[in-house]
Design a protein around this motif. Structure first.
Motif, PDB file in Angstrom:
ATOM      1  N   ILE A 107      30.524  49.832  62.049  1.00 16.33           N
ATOM      2  CA  ILE A 107      30.371  49.617  60.608  1.00 16.33           C
ATOM      3  C   ILE A 107      29.818  48.219  60.365  1.00 16.33           C
ATOM      4  N   ASN A 108      28.659  48.146  59.744  1.00 15.88           N
ATOM      5  CA  ASN A 108      28.054  46.843  59.456  1.00 15.88           C
ATOM      6  C   ASN A 108      28.619  46.236  58.177  1.00 15.88           C
ATOM      7  N   THR A 109      28.697  47.055  57.175  1.00 16.35           N
ATOM      8  CA  THR A 109      29.225  46.554  55.914  1.00 16.35           C
ATOM      9  C   THR A 109      30.245  47.524  55.348  1.00 16.35           C
ATOM     10  N   LEU A 110      31.237  46.953  54.759  1.00 17.27           N
ATOM     11  CA  LEU A 110      32.237  47.749  54.063  1.00 17.27           C
ATOM     12  C   LEU A 110      32.322  47.163  52.674  1.00 17.27           C
ATOM     13  N   LYS A 111      32.126  47.973  51.677  1.00 18.58           N
ATOM     14  CA  LYS A 111      32.121  47.445  50.324  1.00 18.58           C
ATOM     15  C   LYS A 111      33.363  47.895  49.567  1.00 18.58           C
ATOM     16  N   LEU A 112      33.968  46.951  48.898  1.00 17.23           N
ATOM     17  CA  LEU A 112      35.118  47.264  48.067  1.00 17.23           C
ATOM     18  C   LEU A 112      34.665  47.259  46.611  1.00 17.23           C
ATOM     19  N   GLN A 113      34.778  48.400  45.972  1.00 19.88           N
ATOM     20  CA  GLN A 113      34.393  48.490  44.568  1.00 19.88           C
ATOM     21  C   GLN A 113      35.560  49.049  43.784  1.00 19.88           C
ATOM     22  N   CYS A 114      36.016  48.282  42.800  1.00 21.35           N
ATOM     23  CA  CYS A 114      37.135  48.731  41.971  1.00 21.35           C
ATOM     24  C   CYS A 114      36.640  48.898  40.540  1.00 21.35           C
ATOM     25  N   TYR A 115      37.139  49.895  39.875  1.00 21.86           N
ATOM     26  CA  TYR A 115      36.781  50.146  38.477  1.00 21.86           C
ATOM     27  C   TYR A 115      38.049  50.147  37.651  1.00 21.86           C
ATOM     28  N   GLY A 116      37.984  49.542  36.486  1.00 17.67           N
ATOM     29  CA  GLY A 116      39.168  49.528  35.631  1.00 17.67           C
ATOM     30  C   GLY A 116      38.926  48.695  34.391  1.00 17.67           C
ATOM     31  N   ILE A 117      40.002  48.161  33.843  1.00 21.44           N
ATOM     32  CA  ILE A 117      39.931  47.386  32.610  1.00 21.44           C
ATOM     33  C   ILE A 117      40.265  45.938  32.942  1.00 21.44           C
ATOM     34  N   CYS A 118      39.390  45.006  32.585  1.00 19.37           N
ATOM     35  CA  CYS A 118      39.626  43.594  32.893  1.00 19.37           C
ATOM     36  C   CYS A 118      40.708  43.008  31.977  1.00 19.37           C
ATOM     37  N   CYS A 119      41.180  41.804  32.328  1.00 20.68           N
ATOM     38  CA  CYS A 119      42.281  41.174  31.584  1.00 20.68           C
ATOM     39  C   CYS A 119      41.949  41.014  30.104  1.00 20.68           C
ATOM     40  N   GLN A 120      40.708  40.562  29.828  1.00 19.37           N
ATOM     41  CA  GLN A 120      40.322  40.333  28.435  1.00 19.37           C
ATOM     42  C   GLN A 120      40.349  41.624  27.625  1.00 19.37           C
ATOM     43  N   CYS A 121      39.834  42.694  28.201  1.00 17.24           N
ATOM     44  CA  CYS A 121      39.820  43.975  27.491  1.00 17.24           C
ATOM     45  C   CYS A 121      41.239  44.517  27.333  1.00 17.24           C
ATOM     46  N   GLN A 122      42.105  44.250  28.299  1.00 18.14           N
ATOM     47  CA  GLN A 122      43.510  44.670  28.172  1.00 18.14           C
ATOM     48  C   GLN A 122      44.156  43.995  26.973  1.00 18.14           C
ATOM     49  N   GLU A 123      43.891  42.691  26.832  1.00 19.12           N
ATOM     50  CA  GLU A 123      44.456  41.952  25.712  1.00 19.12           C
ATOM     51  C   GLU A 123      43.975  42.508  24.382  1.00 19.12           C
ATOM     52  N   GLN A 124      42.670  42.780  24.332  1.00 16.30           N
ATOM     53  CA  GLN A 124      42.087  43.335  23.108  1.00 16.30           C
ATOM     54  C   GLN A 124      42.727  44.656  22.740  1.00 16.30           C
ATOM     55  N   THR A 125      42.939  45.500  23.750  1.00 12.01           N
ATOM     56  CA  THR A 125      43.553  46.796  23.498  1.00 12.01           C
ATOM     57  C   THR A 125      44.957  46.614  22.939  1.00 12.01           C
ATOM     58  N   ASN A 126      45.681  45.592  23.460  1.00 10.22           N
ATOM     59  CA  ASN A 126      47.034  45.348  22.983  1.00 10.22           C
ATOM     60  C   ASN A 126      47.064  44.890  21.533  1.00 10.22           C
ATOM     61  N   LEU A 127      45.988  44.213  21.106  1.00 11.26           N
ATOM     62  CA  LEU A 127      45.946  43.697  19.732  1.00 11.26           C
ATOM     63  C   LEU A 127      45.578  44.792  18.719  1.00 11.26           C
ATOM     64  N   GLU A 128      44.904  45.812  19.191  1.00 10.31           N
ATOM     65  CA  GLU A 128      44.412  46.849  18.285  1.00 10.31           C
ATOM     66  C   GLU A 128      45.552  47.631  17.646  1.00 10.31           C
ATOM     67  N   VAL A 176      35.179  48.891  32.967  1.00 11.33           N
ATOM     68  CA  VAL A 176      34.505  50.045  32.376  1.00 11.33           C
ATOM     69  C   VAL A 176      34.324  49.876  30.865  1.00 11.33           C
ATOM     70  N   LYS A 177      35.011  48.876  30.281  1.00 14.67           N
ATOM     71  CA  LYS A 177      34.873  48.673  28.833  1.00 14.67           C
ATOM     72  C   LYS A 177      33.773  47.679  28.491  1.00 14.67           C
ATOM     73  N   CYS A 178      33.808  46.492  29.093  1.00 11.48           N
ATOM     74  CA  CYS A 178      32.838  45.462  28.709  1.00 11.48           C
ATOM     75  C   CYS A 178      31.737  45.283  29.762  1.00 11.48           C
ATOM     76  N   HIS A 179      31.808  46.049  30.866  1.00  7.38           N
ATOM     77  CA  HIS A 179      30.793  46.027  31.925  1.00  7.38           C
ATOM     78  C   HIS A 179      30.684  44.688  32.637  1.00  7.38           C
TER      79      HIS A 179
END
Ligand SMILES: [Zn+2]
Ligand SMILES: [Zn+2]
Length: 133
Positions: free
Chosen positions: A112-133, A84-87
């Motif tokens: 059911i023909n298709t089942l879609k898994l969609q997760c939203y959150g913060i990726c590893c890179q953005c987590q690291e950036q947040t920790n540095l701020e 959700v941060k860097c898209h």
């Protein structure tokens, strides 16, 4: 589906570019990436060829929360993670997808023909950036 497609060099180029990246690029992203090497390529050509490749079944559209079409090559069913941060869009291998589908079918008696898994959150890179701020 007996439509035949003439070989097109530009289409092959765009297909390779989609295959070469794990970033689920949009038409705009592909255009930016390719135009450094192929200055004659236009954004319209990229759009057109992506549509053709999709019709051919070689690539699929990946829904993005920004409502911009992103693409990846056709492959086994898998889930997607949306930062959700860097898209960025990441693939998630999820072996239990078939099992979940079967158990949902049992519960609901739907096919059911298709089942879609969609997760939203913060990726590893953005987590690291947040920790540095
Ligand atoms: Zn991110
Ligand atoms: Zn994917």
């Amino acid at each position: 589906m007996d439509k035949t497609y003439r070989y097109s060099k530009q289409r092959e180029l765009i297909y390779q570019a989609v295959c070469d990246t794990a970033s689920h690029p949009s038409a705009q992203m592909l255009y930016e990436h390719l135009k450094t090497k192929y200055p004659n390529l236009s954004l319209g050509t990229v759009y057109r060829n992506l549509a053709t490749l999709e019709q051919m079944g070689k690539i699929v559209k990946v829904q993005s929360p920004q409502n911009v079409d992103r693409y990846e090559k056709t492959q086994l069913e898998h889930g997607h993670f949306y930062c959700v941060k860097c898209h960025s869009i990441y693939d998630i291998a999820f072996d239990d997808l078939q099992k979940t589908k079967a158990s949902l079918e049992n519960k609901t008696s739907f096919t059911i023909n298709t089942l879609k898994l969609q997760c939203y959150g913060i990726c590893c890179q953005c987590q690291e950036q947040t920790n540095l701020e």
